[in-house]
Design a protein around this motif. Structure first.
Motif, PDB file in Angstrom:
ATOM      1  N   LYS A  96       0.872  -1.176   0.000  1.00 15.92           N
ATOM      2  CA  LYS A  96       0.000   0.000   0.000  1.00 15.92           C
ATOM      3  C   LYS A  96       0.908   1.224   0.000  1.00 15.92           C
ATOM      4  O   LYS A  96       1.636   1.467   0.961  1.00 15.92           O
ATOM      5  CB  LYS A  96      -0.902  -0.018   1.238  1.00 15.92           C
ATOM      6  N   GLU A  97       0.887   1.939  -1.110  1.00 15.30           N
ATOM      7  CA  GLU A  97       1.784   3.082  -1.239  1.00 15.30           C
ATOM      8  C   GLU A  97       1.365   4.201  -0.299  1.00 15.30           C
ATOM      9  O   GLU A  97       0.171   4.394  -0.039  1.00 15.30           O
ATOM     10  CB  GLU A  97       1.762   3.627  -2.679  1.00 15.30           C
ATOM     11  N   ALA A  98       2.355   4.923   0.178  1.00 15.72           N
ATOM     12  CA  ALA A  98       2.051   6.069   1.044  1.00 15.72           C
ATOM     13  C   ALA A  98       1.425   7.190   0.215  1.00 15.72           C
ATOM     14  O   ALA A  98       1.938   7.533  -0.847  1.00 15.72           O
ATOM     15  CB  ALA A  98       3.327   6.563   1.709  1.00 15.72           C
ATOM     16  N   THR A  99       0.330   7.715   0.696  1.00 13.61           N
ATOM     17  CA  THR A  99      -0.310   8.848   0.014  1.00 13.61           C
ATOM     18  C   THR A  99       0.125  10.181   0.635  1.00 13.61           C
ATOM     19  O   THR A  99      -0.108  11.231   0.058  1.00 13.61           O
ATOM     20  CB  THR A  99      -1.838   8.761   0.127  1.00 13.61           C
ATOM     21  N   PHE A 100       0.694  10.103   1.834  1.00 11.20           N
ATOM     22  CA  PHE A 100       1.134  11.278   2.596  1.00 11.20           C
ATOM     23  C   PHE A 100      -0.044  12.179   2.979  1.00 11.20           C
ATOM     24  O   PHE A 100       0.128  13.354   3.279  1.00 11.20           O
ATOM     25  CB  PHE A 100       2.221  12.063   1.851  1.00 11.20           C
ATOM     26  N   VAL A 101      -1.226  11.598   2.909  1.00  9.82           N
ATOM     27  CA  VAL A 101      -2.435  12.305   3.326  1.00  9.82           C
ATOM     28  C   VAL A 101      -3.233  11.342   4.211  1.00  9.82           C
ATOM     29  O   VAL A 101      -3.437  10.186   3.845  1.00  9.82           O
ATOM     30  CB  VAL A 101      -3.295  12.722   2.119  1.00  9.82           C
ATOM     31  N   ASP A 102      -3.633  11.830   5.363  1.00  7.37           N
ATOM     32  CA  ASP A 102      -4.459  11.028   6.262  1.00  7.37           C
ATOM     33  C   ASP A 102      -5.887  11.037   5.700  1.00  7.37           C
ATOM     34  O   ASP A 102      -6.591  12.040   5.792  1.00  7.37           O
ATOM     35  CB  ASP A 102      -4.394  11.649   7.657  1.00  7.37           C
ATOM     36  N   PHE A 103      -6.279   9.903   5.122  1.00 10.19           N
ATOM     37  CA  PHE A 103      -7.588   9.836   4.471  1.00 10.19           C
ATOM     38  C   PHE A 103      -8.735  10.070   5.455  1.00 10.19           C
ATOM     39  O   PHE A 103      -9.800  10.562   5.070  1.00 10.19           O
ATOM     40  CB  PHE A 103      -7.766   8.487   3.776  1.00 10.19           C
ATOM     41  N   ALA A 104      -8.506   9.703   6.702  1.00  7.03           N
ATOM     42  CA  ALA A 104      -9.582   9.891   7.686  1.00  7.03           C
ATOM     43  C   ALA A 104      -9.843  11.382   7.913  1.00  7.03           C
ATOM     44  O   ALA A 104     -10.968  11.778   8.233  1.00  7.03           O
ATOM     45  CB  ALA A 104      -9.203   9.214   9.000  1.00  7.03           C
ATOM     46  N   ALA A 105      -8.809  12.186   7.735  1.00 10.04           N
ATOM     47  CA  ALA A 105      -8.965  13.626   7.985  1.00 10.04           C
ATOM     48  C   ALA A 105      -9.285  14.402   6.704  1.00 10.04           C
ATOM     49  O   ALA A 105      -9.991  15.407   6.755  1.00 10.04           O
ATOM     50  CB  ALA A 105      -7.695  14.184   8.622  1.00 10.04           C
ATOM     51  N   CYS A 106      -8.775  13.927   5.559  1.00  5.24           N
ATOM     52  CA  CYS A 106      -8.919  14.680   4.300  1.00  5.24           C
ATOM     53  C   CYS A 106     -10.403  14.810   3.923  1.00  5.24           C
ATOM     54  O   CYS A 106     -11.147  13.833   3.929  1.00  5.24           O
ATOM     55  CB  CYS A 106      -8.153  13.963   3.190  1.00  5.24           C
ATOM     56  N   THR A 107     -10.788  16.035   3.597  1.00  6.49           N
ATOM     57  CA  THR A 107     -12.179  16.268   3.202  1.00  6.49           C
ATOM     58  C   THR A 107     -12.324  16.375   1.683  1.00  6.49           C
ATOM     59  O   THR A 107     -13.420  16.611   1.179  1.00  6.49           O
ATOM     60  CB  THR A 107     -12.699  17.578   3.818  1.00  6.49           C
ATOM     61  N   GLY A 108     -11.203  16.274   0.968  1.00  7.25           N
ATOM     62  CA  GLY A 108     -11.265  16.373  -0.490  1.00  7.25           C
ATOM     63  C   GLY A 108     -11.522  17.781  -0.980  1.00  7.25           C
ATOM     64  O   GLY A 108     -12.031  17.981  -2.082  1.00  7.25           O
ATOM     65  N   CYS A 109     -11.123  18.767  -0.176  1.00 14.00           N
ATOM     66  CA  CYS A 109     -11.424  20.158  -0.544  1.00 14.00           C
ATOM     67  C   CYS A 109     -10.528  20.674  -1.673  1.00 14.00           C
ATOM     68  O   CYS A 109     -10.877  21.635  -2.356  1.00 14.00           O
ATOM     69  CB  CYS A 109     -11.294  21.070   0.674  1.00 14.00           C
ATOM     70  N   GLY A 110      -9.342  20.069  -1.848  1.00 15.23           N
ATOM     71  CA  GLY A 110      -8.454  20.462  -2.941  1.00 15.23           C
ATOM     72  C   GLY A 110      -7.581  21.673  -2.652  1.00 15.23           C
ATOM     73  O   GLY A 110      -6.866  22.144  -3.529  1.00 15.23           O
ATOM     74  N   GLU A 111      -7.599  22.162  -1.419  1.00 14.43           N
ATOM     75  CA  GLU A 111      -6.767  23.331  -1.090  1.00 14.43           C
ATOM     76  C   GLU A 111      -5.287  23.025  -1.255  1.00 14.43           C
ATOM     77  O   GLU A 111      -4.497  23.883  -1.630  1.00 14.43           O
ATOM     78  CB  GLU A 111      -7.047  23.800   0.349  1.00 14.43           C
ATOM     79  N   CYS A 112      -4.900  21.782  -0.957  1.00 13.90           N
ATOM     80  CA  CYS A 112      -3.487  21.402  -1.091  1.00 13.90           C
ATOM     81  C   CYS A 112      -3.047  21.519  -2.547  1.00 13.90           C
ATOM     82  O   CYS A 112      -1.927  21.946  -2.839  1.00 13.90           O
ATOM     83  CB  CYS A 112      -3.261  19.987  -0.573  1.00 13.90           C
ATOM     84  N   GLU A 113      -3.929  21.135  -3.442  1.00  6.36           N
ATOM     85  CA  GLU A 113      -3.602  21.173  -4.867  1.00  6.36           C
ATOM     86  C   GLU A 113      -3.414  22.618  -5.336  1.00  6.36           C
ATOM     87  O   GLU A 113      -2.515  22.918  -6.115  1.00  6.36           O
ATOM     88  CB  GLU A 113      -4.708  20.476  -5.665  1.00  6.36           C
ATOM     89  N   LEU A 114      -4.250  23.485  -4.840  1.00  2.00           N
ATOM     90  CA  LEU A 114      -4.131  24.902  -5.211  1.00  2.00           C
ATOM     91  C   LEU A 114      -2.831  25.502  -4.694  1.00  2.00           C
ATOM     92  O   LEU A 114      -2.242  26.378  -5.315  1.00  2.00           O
ATOM     93  CB  LEU A 114      -5.318  25.695  -4.661  1.00  2.00           C
ATOM     94  N   ALA A 115      -2.389  25.010  -3.539  1.00  4.91           N
ATOM     95  CA  ALA A 115      -1.189  25.587  -2.925  1.00  4.91           C
ATOM     96  C   ALA A 115       0.097  24.963  -3.442  1.00  4.91           C
ATOM     97  O   ALA A 115       1.164  25.569  -3.336  1.00  4.91           O
ATOM     98  CB  ALA A 115      -1.259  25.406  -1.409  1.00  4.91           C
ATOM     99  N   CYS A 116       0.001  23.777  -4.005  1.00  6.73           N
ATOM    100  CA  CYS A 116       1.193  23.016  -4.404  1.00  6.73           C
ATOM    101  C   CYS A 116       2.005  23.787  -5.444  1.00  6.73           C
ATOM    102  O   CYS A 116       1.458  24.415  -6.350  1.00  6.73           O
ATOM    103  CB  CYS A 116       0.763  21.668  -4.967  1.00  6.73           C
ATOM    104  N   THR A 117       3.333  23.721  -5.322  1.00  9.35           N
ATOM    105  CA  THR A 117       4.195  24.496  -6.223  1.00  9.35           C
ATOM    106  C   THR A 117       4.840  23.644  -7.321  1.00  9.35           C
ATOM    107  O   THR A 117       5.651  24.146  -8.086  1.00  9.35           O
ATOM    108  CB  THR A 117       5.322  25.179  -5.427  1.00  9.35           C
ATOM    109  N   VAL A 118       4.509  22.364  -7.364  1.00 12.36           N
ATOM    110  CA  VAL A 118       5.142  21.498  -8.372  1.00 12.36           C
ATOM    111  C   VAL A 118       4.117  21.079  -9.416  1.00 12.36           C
ATOM    112  O   VAL A 118       3.104  20.445  -9.097  1.00 12.36           O
ATOM    113  CB  VAL A 118       5.757  20.246  -7.714  1.00 12.36           C
ATOM    114  N   ALA A 119       4.403  21.440 -10.665  1.00 15.10           N
ATOM    115  CA  ALA A 119       3.513  21.066 -11.768  1.00 15.10           C
ATOM    116  C   ALA A 119       3.930  19.706 -12.310  1.00 15.10           C
ATOM    117  O   ALA A 119       5.116  19.446 -12.508  1.00 15.10           O
ATOM    118  CB  ALA A 119       3.587  22.107 -12.876  1.00 15.10           C
ATOM    119  N   ILE A 120       2.958  18.853 -12.506  1.00 17.83           N
ATOM    120  CA  ILE A 120       3.222  17.561 -13.141  1.00 17.83           C
ATOM    121  C   ILE A 120       2.203  17.378 -14.264  1.00 17.83           C
ATOM    122  O   ILE A 120       1.193  18.072 -14.310  1.00 17.83           O
ATOM    123  CB  ILE A 120       3.119  16.380 -12.148  1.00 17.83           C
TER     124      ILE A 120
END
Lengths: 903, 79
Positions: A96-120
């Motif tokens: 089971k790969e690490a997601t580095f996000v606690d799924f129990a806490a994540c609400t799926g709001c996407g704020e992390c994605e907006l703040a992220c500085t790395v484009a892929i």
């Protein structure tokens, strides 16, 4: 844990099998390698022939699957291997790969994605648009949770002895977030001004770009970021902690190790006193590094970062006993006295007036005790970086002649090449293969050196060629001042009766915890490691702070890991991610010209511009993908980001297995005559489905070359299928119909658009398919029977198709379109064939999973108890896949029941 | 303008982190099409298309009304 059924793959077939078996009461484990179940169906715009919304059909199944009490879903997980046991059951090992996000806490709001500085690149949108390292796979993802793509540490960040996240601040500078970049640095190291000038930047040595045209100029970028911040913030923005622990800590030495420990412990809330023997704090930074490399005002500003926390620095206070400190009531001591003495050469005349140790000279020069060397001849003995600084100082102090004398050749000099070059540029003479045999004086004052020439012999234990004296080569050299820089020696003499030391006079410590032989006394920096880099000492101070805190809190120091960075990613793998990497020259920090800089102690290196900093940062290849810039942590309202998460291995016992690993799509690059990957307006059908989807990458149906709404689109069927030249003779069964679907949807979006479908023959074999085909014709879609031989791009980015119109009999034709969709074929996913250990899952002639009794037992494979569902065994459309999945589920249930009865 | 994909798309996408500020500055002067942005910034339009699409995706810009007669949308800053 035990399960009745393992379903490998969470596409429509896998979900269907899992739901049927779950409803029957079986315990199902569904393993999906992506971060969401849903497979490829969820990527589609609509399904044929009903033109129902694919998401509308798919998402209820996805939700039912993940919420089913009988089904355990593991996403972002890979099967390692499956072994069949003698009793007919199976053992599955998975990661089971690490997601580095606690799924129990994540609400799926996407704020992390907006703040992220790395484009892929966004695989969900087939490279039409960028995504972010922190992302939610797609809007309808189930589970709708963010993941952070982080295959390992970036080599630059992994290499830094202080754990400074170089990739992180480079990424922030690239994004124009300069203050954030500074604050990220401060999380790990409190002396950024110093490091921006005097660090030897091991991060740059390990940079993947260093294997190409040159490393990212990480130190220059840091210099820009720090200078800008210090200009805007002459004082730190923070003060002492609101509350202090009642444990006092003494730190001996205010060099980089001591300051770093004080900073990290001060931030935790400890009252700290630093004892410094010199008149001013900074140790080696102030007294060992010349101001032309590290100006005093930068050292002062860096030290403010520590004193702002309430850390007290007592200068002119030399500590000689640990016991005495403990008796004063300090609960812990960190000894960081550095190396400010020089080893003796043990040659006659070393005690003459005029022979100085390197650090003694630098200290006196930096404090103004020695001001002028006008007319003097100065010889610096040594070949390391510590020899370069006094030599360049002597030049600035007016010396008539400055010589660096080294006993090996220039190739063996430990000093960095750029340091040696800078010295030579300033007129310093390098005398290699020479060593002093004796120092000769008159009335106790040095006047000459007796010099011995050397030659190189075999390599010694250091790997460098050993210098051997040349007999009879002695000569004398008139000299006024000799500076010995043959290696720095720890200042630990005062403590040798209290603390265990090594043979080289460094303090003996536990390498992990930095505990000395005396309880509650820790030691670090050069006094422990021997002379090293500043950033190493800063790292030692940070490490000591971690363990001193645990010690003072009564926590165990055993079995605790201070440094939990992920292993560095493989540089070759990083380079292999790109088909090509453009050459981009490194940003070079400009220097004052040699004639100008020799005149005084003005800083030699000049700061790069904002534009240079950003373009230099943009050379970063994002090796570890996630840069660890920590913007997601700051943005997440649920505190769900967890960088300490690690992948997890699991083992389960299973009664039966269903393989539903789906299909691969033909790589359109391989059909080179169609120009995919070269011509922007040649896209694949999956890209077109994304463009047509409600969650599309563009705001409308647009062509990728310039954002124009296409009004003349061609669909080229059988791209990579029914093609012996591409080793795929099979018909993919779905391309005709999905192309007709896309044609109808395109006409809905652009009613005036001309649509042409180039086909070999239309295979409309299912319920309602023929009607769907006729409907497209009725809407005005042109159908041309003939295979396209070549696609050319025209000056206006339109595309010229060369084909033969078989029905008209007019031979080779050409037609211009402004966009071409390649209806790519389906290919087997051969990953399924290597899932099983010991047993071979047989493949059919086309490399799909073989159904050994296809006619009478659909889904049965070559391994007893293993069944195949959906497109893992053959190209199928969605209704057929679902039917097939039902069959596989029934077969698996029957297998389990048979085994139970016979057990 | 003829365009051919010459650079690796991952590299193009990384550039968005830097180029986006130039695009934002340009759009402060009024809405632009992809072609207009490409001409001003002197970048290939298909690369600008990726950057514009990414900025649109993350809400930095929006399209203005309907496309022009030639089928091009103009984009403006998302207020």
């Amino acid at each position: 844990m035990n399960y009745d059924i393992l379903v490998v793959g969470g596409g429509i077939a896998g979900m269907e099998s899992a739901l049927i078996l779950g409803d029957m009461g079986y315990k199902v484990l569904l393993v999906e390698k992506e971060a969401s179940i849903g497979g490829k169906m969820i990527l589609l715009s609509k399904v044929f022939p009903t033109l129902d919304c694919a998401s509308c059909i798919s998402t209820p199944k996805m939700a039912a699957t993940i919420n089913h009490p009988g089904i355990t879903v593991l996403t972002y997980s890979q099967i390692r291997e499956i072994s069949r046991m003698d009793d007919g059951r199976f053992i599955v090992r998975l990661k089971k790969e690490a997601t580095f996000v606690d799924f129990a806490a994540c609400t799926g709001c996407g704020e992390c994605e907006l703040a992220c500085t790395v484009a892929i690149s966004d695989p969900f949108n087939y490279d039409l648009v960028a995504s972010r390292s922190a992302h939610i796979l797609y809007p309808q993802a189930v589970p709708k949770k963010a993941i952070i793509e982080r295959p390992g540490s970036s080599p630059c960040s992994f290499t830094c002895p202080a754990g400074v996240k170089a990739h992180g601040y480079v990424s922030l500078v690239r994004s124009g977030k300069y203050e954030e970049a500074f604050h990220l640095h401060m999380e790990d190291a409190p002396l950024p001004g110093t490091l921006a000038r005097a660090c030897y930047a091991p991060c740059e040595d390990s940079c993947t770009r260093s294997d190409l045209e040159g490393a990212v100029s990480i130190r220059a970028i840091k210099r820009f970021m720090v200078d800008r911040y210090y200009k805007d913030h002459p004082e730190p923005e923070y003060g002492p902690p609101e509350k202090f622990f009642d444990k006092r800590i003494a730190i001996v030495g205010s060099g980089p190790a001591g300051l770093s420990a004080a900073y990290h412990l001060g931030k935790r809330g400890y009252p700290i006193t630093i004892f410094e023997g010199a008149p001013q704090p900074g140790g080696m930074l102030r007294y060992g590094i010349p101001a032309y490399r590290l100006p005093d005002d930068i050292v002062d500003r860096d030290i403010k970062n520590i004193t702002a926390l309430g850390v007290e620095i007592k200068t002119k206070t030399r500590i000689t006993s640990m016991k005495a400190l403990k008796n004063e009531g300090f609960d812990a001591v960190f000894l960081a006295v550095g190396t400010n003495r020089t080893w003796k050469m043990k040659v006659p005349g070393e005690d003459l007036n005029g022979v100085m140790e390197c650090m003694e000279f630098l200290t006196e020069a930096n404090t103004g005790s020695i001001k002028d060397l006008s007319g003097k001849t100065v010889v610096v003995v040594g070949g390391g970086n510590s020899a370069i600084d006094p030599a360049r100082m002597a030049v600035r102090m007016g010396a008539k002649s400055v010589v660096i004398m080294y006993r090996r050749s220039r190739n063996e000099m430990p000093a960095h090449d750029w340091e040696v070059k800078a010295a030579l540029d300033e007129g310093i003479e390098l005398q290699v293969l020479k060593t002093p045999k004796s120092f000769i004086g008159e009335n106790g004052q040095l006047s000459k050196i007796e010099v011995l020439s050397m030659q190189l012999g075999e390599p010694d234990e250091s790997g460098r060629r050993r210098p051997i004296p040349k007999k009879g080569s002695e000569f004398t050299l008139p000299v006024d001042l000799v500076i010995l820089a043959i290696g720095l020696r720890p200042c630990t003499e005062s403590f040798k009766d209290e603390l265990e030391e090594n043979r080289d006079e460094t303090i003996k410590v536990n390498e992990e915890t930095l505990e000395t032989s005396m309880p509650s006394v820790f030691a670090g920096g050069d006094a422990v490691t021997g002379a090293s880099m500043i950033v190493n000492a800063i790292g030692q101070g940070k490490r000591a702070a971690f363990y001193i805190h645990r010690y003072l809190q009564g926590e165990s120091l055993d079995g605790i890991t201070f440094d939990s960075r992920l292993p560095a990613v493989d540089k070759k793998e990083v380079i292999g991610r790109s088909s090509s990497i453009s050459r981009r020259e490194p940003i070079i920090m400009r220097e004052l010209p040699p004639d100008e800089r020799k005149q005084d102690f003005k800083e030699v290196e000049c700061c790069i511009s904002e534009e240079e900093a950003r373009s230099g940062a943009n050379r970063c290849l994002d090796c570890g993908v996630c840069s660890e810039c920590n913007e997601c942590i700051k943005a997440c309202p649920a505190d769900a980001i967890n960088f300490t998460m690690r992948s997890e291995e699991q083992t389960h016992e299973i009664s039966s297995v269903i393989v539903s690993t789906g299909f691969k799509l033909f790589d359109a690059h391989l059909k080179t005559s169609y120009g995919y990957g070269r011509y922007p307006n040649v896209v694949t059908a999956m890209q077109m489905d994304r463009i047509l989807s409600p969650t599309r990458p563009y705001n409308a149906v647009l062509r990728p070359s310039d954002g124009k709404m296409p009004d003349n689109i061609a669909f080229v069927l059988c791209t990579g299928s029914r093609d012996h030249t591409l080793n795929n003779p099979l018909c993919s069964r779905v391309c005709c119909m999905y192309s007709i679907k896309q044609a109808q949807l395109t006409m809905g979006a652009s009613p005036l658009a001309d649509i042409t479908i180039y086909y070999i023959d239309i295979r409309a074999f299912g319920k309602g398919y023929e009607e769907f085909y006729q409907q497209a014709k009725g809407m005005g879609t042109f159908f041309v029977k003939g295979r396209v031989s070549e696609i050319e791009q025209l000056d206006n980015s339109n595309l010229m198709l060369h084909y033969e119109d078989i029905e008209s009999g007019e031979g080779p034709q050409t037609t211009e379109h402004d966009m071409v969709v390649l209806s790519v074929g389906l290919l087997p996913n051969i990953e399924a064939l290597s899932l099983f250990k010991d047993n071979q899952l047989e493949a059919d002639h086309y490399a799909y999973v073989k159904e050994v009794e296809e006619d009478i037992n659909p889904g049965k494979t070559s391994i007893d108890g293993v069944f195949v569902a959906g497109t893992a065994s053959a190209p199928r459309d969605i209704p057929d896949s679902i039917l097939h999945a039902g069959s596989a589920a029934a077969q698996a249930a029957a297998y389990i029941e048979r085994n139970r009865r016979s057990a | 303008m003829t365009v051919e994909i010459k650079r690796d798309l991952v590299e193009v996408m990384r550039d968005e982190r830097v180029i986006r500020d130039s695009i934002i500055n340009l759009l402060r002067n009024g809405p632009r099409t992809v072609i207009e942005i490409a001409e001003t910034l002197k970048h290939p339009p298909h690369e600008v298309m990726i950057w514009v699409a990414t900025m649109w995706r993350y809400g930095a810009i929006v399209e203005t009304g309907k496309p022009d007669e030639e089928g091009y949308y103009k984009y403006q800053l998302n207020q």
